[in-house]
Design a protein around this motif. Structure first.
Motif, short mmCIF file in Angstrom:
data_model
loop_
_atom_site.label_atom_id
_atom_site.label_comp_id
_atom_site.label_asym_id
_atom_site.label_seq_id
_atom_site.Cartn_x
_atom_site.Cartn_y
_atom_site.Cartn_z
N ASN A 1 42.08 43.32 40.79
CA ASN A 1 41.12 42.95 41.55
C ASN A 1 39.88 43.66 41.54
O ASN A 1 38.81 43.28 42.00
CB ASN A 1 41.44 42.65 42.90
CG ASN A 1 42.50 41.79 43.66
OD1 ASN A 1 42.38 40.75 42.81
ND2 ASN A 1 43.51 42.11 44.50
N SER A 2 39.93 44.84 40.74
CA SER A 2 38.56 45.66 40.52
C SER A 2 38.39 45.97 39.12
O SER A 2 37.76 47.07 38.85
CB SER A 2 38.70 46.82 41.54
OG SER A 2 39.86 47.62 41.33
N GLY B 1 34.99 43.85 39.20
CA GLY B 1 35.48 42.56 39.85
C GLY B 1 36.56 42.16 39.44
O GLY B 1 37.48 43.05 38.77
N VAL B 2 37.00 40.97 39.82
CA VAL B 2 38.26 40.46 39.51
C VAL B 2 38.27 40.27 38.21
O VAL B 2 37.30 39.73 37.50
CB VAL B 2 38.58 39.00 40.49
CG1 VAL B 2 40.08 38.43 39.97
CG2 VAL B 2 38.71 39.54 41.97
N VAL B 3 39.47 40.39 37.46
CA VAL B 3 39.67 40.17 36.06
C VAL B 3 39.72 38.67 35.76
O VAL B 3 40.02 37.68 36.65
CB VAL B 3 40.95 40.93 35.41
CG1 VAL B 3 40.81 42.20 35.39
CG2 VAL B 3 42.07 40.31 36.03
#
Length: 96
Positions: free
Chosen positions: A76-77, A83-85
């Motif tokens: 998620n980071s 950010g999200v993958v």
């Protein structure tokens, strides 16, 4: 080779379980001696719970490395700008 140590990634699927049992049969029949250990990465998701492998591998008498890692939470980071993958499957495969 004599004295080799193998670490097999075990997901619990038919491919990794079949490979495990083939290696154990080779270990039993071949004249060379080698060790087999097993490792499972538990991504801590509701859709995949490999914890049932713990007693199974213990019953086989193998050393078992069971590692819990919340890969989804890290995904998620871990993408661009924290950010999200873009692909959870690719991220998970690399993390395992």
């Amino acid at each position: 080779q004599e004295g080799d140590r193998l670490l097999l990634g075990l997901s619990g699927g038919k491919d990794s379980l079949t490979l495990l049992h083939c290696l154990m049969e080779f270990q039993r029949k071949l004249p060379i001696k080698f060790e087999i250990e097993v490792c499972t990465i538990d991504p801590m998701t509701p859709s995949f719970d490999p914890s049932t492998l713990i007693p199974y591998v213990e019953a086989l008498g193998l050393k078992y490395h069971y590692i819990r890692d919340n890969i989804v939470e890290r995904a998620n980071s871990a993408g661009k700008n924290k950010g999200v993958v873009t692909s959870l499957c690719s991220f998970c495969a690399r993390m395992k």
